[in-house]
Design a protein around this motif. Structure first.
Motif, PDB file in Angstrom:
ATOM      1  N   LEU A  37     -13.719  -0.851  62.941  1.00  0.00           N
ATOM      2  CA  LEU A  37     -13.313  -2.254  62.941  1.00  0.00           C
ATOM      3  C   LEU A  37     -14.151  -3.049  61.947  1.00  0.00           C
ATOM      4  O   LEU A  37     -13.627  -3.917  61.225  1.00  0.00           O
ATOM      5  CB  LEU A  37     -13.474  -2.833  64.350  1.00  0.00           C
ATOM      6  CG  LEU A  37     -12.961  -4.268  64.541  1.00  0.00           C
ATOM      7  CD1 LEU A  37     -11.471  -4.347  64.250  1.00  0.00           C
ATOM      8  CD2 LEU A  37     -13.254  -4.742  65.964  1.00  0.00           C
ATOM      9  N   MET A  38     -15.453  -2.758  61.871  1.00  0.00           N
ATOM     10  CA  MET A  38     -16.324  -3.441  60.915  1.00  0.00           C
ATOM     11  C   MET A  38     -15.906  -3.116  59.473  1.00  0.00           C
ATOM     12  O   MET A  38     -15.868  -4.002  58.613  1.00  0.00           O
ATOM     13  CB  MET A  38     -17.779  -3.023  61.138  1.00  0.00           C
ATOM     14  CG  MET A  38     -18.381  -3.469  62.460  1.00  0.00           C
ATOM     15  SD  MET A  38     -18.407  -5.289  62.675  1.00  0.00           S
ATOM     16  CE  MET A  38     -16.940  -5.527  63.710  1.00  0.00           C
ATOM     17  N   LEU A  39     -15.598  -1.852  59.217  1.00  0.00           N
ATOM     18  CA  LEU A  39     -15.163  -1.449  57.868  1.00  0.00           C
ATOM     19  C   LEU A  39     -13.840  -2.114  57.507  1.00  0.00           C
ATOM     20  O   LEU A  39     -13.628  -2.525  56.354  1.00  0.00           O
ATOM     21  CB  LEU A  39     -15.033   0.068  57.790  1.00  0.00           C
ATOM     22  CG  LEU A  39     -16.354   0.860  57.852  1.00  0.00           C
ATOM     23  CD1 LEU A  39     -16.074   2.356  57.906  1.00  0.00           C
ATOM     24  CD2 LEU A  39     -17.227   0.533  56.634  1.00  0.00           C
ATOM     25  N   MET A  40     -12.944  -2.223  58.498  1.00  0.00           N
ATOM     26  CA  MET A  40     -11.670  -2.904  58.246  1.00  0.00           C
ATOM     27  C   MET A  40     -11.908  -4.362  57.874  1.00  0.00           C
ATOM     28  O   MET A  40     -11.245  -4.906  56.975  1.00  0.00           O
ATOM     29  CB  MET A  40     -10.777  -2.826  59.488  1.00  0.00           C
ATOM     30  CG  MET A  40     -10.110  -1.476  59.698  1.00  0.00           C
ATOM     31  SD  MET A  40      -9.144  -1.469  61.220  1.00  0.00           S
ATOM     32  CE  MET A  40      -8.007  -2.839  60.945  1.00  0.00           C
ATOM     33  N   ALA A  41     -12.841  -5.029  58.553  1.00  0.00           N
ATOM     34  CA  ALA A  41     -13.142  -6.429  58.248  1.00  0.00           C
ATOM     35  C   ALA A  41     -13.675  -6.567  56.830  1.00  0.00           C
ATOM     36  O   ALA A  41     -13.294  -7.496  56.088  1.00  0.00           O
ATOM     37  CB  ALA A  41     -14.160  -6.966  59.265  1.00  0.00           C
ATOM     38  N   VAL A  42     -14.539  -5.631  56.425  1.00  0.00           N
ATOM     39  CA  VAL A  42     -15.092  -5.663  55.067  1.00  0.00           C
ATOM     40  C   VAL A  42     -13.976  -5.454  54.037  1.00  0.00           C
ATOM     41  O   VAL A  42     -13.882  -6.186  53.037  1.00  0.00           O
ATOM     42  CB  VAL A  42     -16.179  -4.591  54.900  1.00  0.00           C
ATOM     43  CG1 VAL A  42     -16.603  -4.488  53.436  1.00  0.00           C
ATOM     44  CG2 VAL A  42     -17.388  -4.917  55.781  1.00  0.00           C
ATOM     45  N   LEU A  43     -13.124  -4.466  54.283  1.00  0.00           N
ATOM     46  CA  LEU A  43     -12.042  -4.178  53.333  1.00  0.00           C
ATOM     47  C   LEU A  43     -11.052  -5.334  53.248  1.00  0.00           C
ATOM     48  O   LEU A  43     -10.534  -5.655  52.168  1.00  0.00           O
ATOM     49  CB  LEU A  43     -11.319  -2.893  53.754  1.00  0.00           C
ATOM     50  CG  LEU A  43     -12.115  -1.596  53.560  1.00  0.00           C
ATOM     51  CD1 LEU A  43     -11.326  -0.402  54.099  1.00  0.00           C
ATOM     52  CD2 LEU A  43     -12.434  -1.372  52.087  1.00  0.00           C
ATOM     53  N   TRP A  46      -1.754  -8.072  59.892  1.00  0.00           N
ATOM     54  CA  TRP A  46      -1.089  -7.764  61.156  1.00  0.00           C
ATOM     55  C   TRP A  46      -0.768  -6.277  61.272  1.00  0.00           C
ATOM     56  O   TRP A  46      -0.947  -5.676  62.342  1.00  0.00           O
ATOM     57  CB  TRP A  46       0.193  -8.590  61.294  1.00  0.00           C
ATOM     58  CG  TRP A  46      -0.047 -10.002  61.715  1.00  0.00           C
ATOM     59  CD1 TRP A  46       0.187 -11.138  60.986  1.00  0.00           C
ATOM     60  CD2 TRP A  46      -0.605 -10.434  62.960  1.00  0.00           C
ATOM     61  NE1 TRP A  46      -0.176 -12.252  61.688  1.00  0.00           N
ATOM     62  CE2 TRP A  46      -0.679 -11.853  62.918  1.00  0.00           C
ATOM     63  CE3 TRP A  46      -1.055  -9.782  64.096  1.00  0.00           C
ATOM     64  CZ2 TRP A  46      -1.162 -12.607  63.974  1.00  0.00           C
ATOM     65  CZ3 TRP A  46      -1.547 -10.539  65.160  1.00  0.00           C
ATOM     66  CH2 TRP A  46      -1.598 -11.918  65.091  1.00  0.00           C
ATOM     67  N   VAL A  47      -0.299  -5.701  60.195  1.00  0.00           N
ATOM     68  CA  VAL A  47       0.012  -4.261  60.214  1.00  0.00           C
ATOM     69  C   VAL A  47      -1.254  -3.450  60.487  1.00  0.00           C
ATOM     70  O   VAL A  47      -1.255  -2.491  61.258  1.00  0.00           O
ATOM     71  CB  VAL A  47       0.655  -3.835  58.875  1.00  0.00           C
ATOM     72  CG1 VAL A  47       0.725  -2.313  58.776  1.00  0.00           C
ATOM     73  CG2 VAL A  47       2.052  -4.416  58.758  1.00  0.00           C
ATOM     74  N   GLY A  48      -2.360  -3.859  59.846  1.00  0.00           N
ATOM     75  CA  GLY A  48      -3.624  -3.155  60.058  1.00  0.00           C
ATOM     76  C   GLY A  48      -4.098  -3.252  61.497  1.00  0.00           C
ATOM     77  O   GLY A  48      -4.543  -2.268  62.088  1.00  0.00           O
ATOM     78  N   LEU A  49      -3.980  -4.455  62.076  1.00  0.00           N
ATOM     79  CA  LEU A  49      -4.408  -4.654  63.463  1.00  0.00           C
ATOM     80  C   LEU A  49      -3.530  -3.879  64.437  1.00  0.00           C
ATOM     81  O   LEU A  49      -4.037  -3.274  65.408  1.00  0.00           O
ATOM     82  CB  LEU A  49      -4.388  -6.144  63.809  1.00  0.00           C
ATOM     83  CG  LEU A  49      -5.471  -6.994  63.138  1.00  0.00           C
ATOM     84  CD1 LEU A  49      -5.273  -8.466  63.493  1.00  0.00           C
ATOM     85  CD2 LEU A  49      -6.861  -6.530  63.566  1.00  0.00           C
TER      86      LEU A  49
END
Length: 260
Positions: free
Chosen positions: A39-45, A71-74
């Motif tokens: 989740l942290m890496l997704m926030a950075v990306l 939205w798709v990522g979440l």
């Protein structure tokens, strides 16, 4: 022109590709890392993506959608987490049911917490090997009905296995009326020999209690012999393509058997 600032949006194919990339990256992160780290890496990306979208719009007047990929990522992240939790829960329950037949609950929890410790591949390790068998059981069993033999063995094995589990032993196999137990495999607690000796003493004491009950019930009395030896052995899955067994082999295994 719809944007009112002289810019334009990417075509449908570009948006589809962007969404697919979002799904693939999210799936990779969730399956490769822990939920928190992914989740942290997704926030950075996503932060990098947001910066890139602003840069593209300022330089080329191309308005890249920043909401849809988010939205798709979440959704992808949530779906993968739910699937992972369900499948891992089933796997842990299955492995726990299998392992607890051979090792104590403490060992099972340690294996599930860190599967890499098990080291199912062949390796050389210092292990304490424990053998125990019933004295003159072949002669005794010839005088009893098959049903009586099974009842006595099952009662005896149940009591002895409980003692082995109490001290963190791994029940390798039952060989007729004999028990082979490992201390130090699949992993060591650091005091393997001591735990093996404590197991031997308590097994003998437990057998005294069993004999007292069997005497009242009019059953035959049993005596056991125990052999313990520590040393380097080969540990791993040994067998055929159809059936494998996690066990140990080597001269130090034979020595324990001879001592018994």
């Amino acid at each position: 022109q719809r944007l009112g600032v002289g810019g334009h949006e990417p075509g449908v194919p570009a948006n589809i590709i962007l969404l697919l990339v979002s799904v693939l990256i999210t799936t990779y992160l969730v399956t490769r890392f822990t939920p928190y780290i992914s989740l942290m890496l997704m926030a950075v990306l996503y932060g990098v993506f947001l910066y890139a979208a602003v840069f593209v719009f300022q330089s080329g007047r191309i308005a890249v959608s920043i909401i849809n990929p988010l939205w798709v990522g979440l959704f992808t992240y949530t779906g993968n987490i739910i699937y992972r939790a369900v499948t891992e829960g089933k796997d842990k329950k299955k492995y726990k049911n299998i392992f607890q037949r051979y090792v104590s609950k403490q060992v099972v929890e340690e294996i599930l917490r860190d599967p890499e410790k098990v080291g199912l591949g062949g390796k050389r390790a210092n292990v304490t090997v424990f053998f125990s068998d019933i004295r003159n059981f072949t002669t005794l069993s010839e005088k009893l009905a098959p049903e009586e033999v099974v009842v006595i063995l099952n009662e005896y094995f149940t009591a002895m296995t409980s003692v082995a589990f109490k001290y963190g032993g791994t029940v390798d196999k039952f060989i007729g009326d004999a028990i082979m137990i490992l201390f130090g495999a699949p992993f060591s607690f650091g005091n393997d020999a001591e735990r093996a000796v404590r197991t031997a003493i308590e097994m003998q004491n437990t057998l005294v209690d069993l004999r007292e009950r069997w005497k009242v019930e009019g059953k035959n009395q049993l005596e056991i012999g125990i052999g313990i030896n520590s040393g380097d052995v080969i540990v791993g899955n040994i067998g055929s393509a159809q059936q494998m067994q996690y066990t140990v082999i080597g001269d130090n295994v034979n020595t324990a058997s001879r001592l018994e």
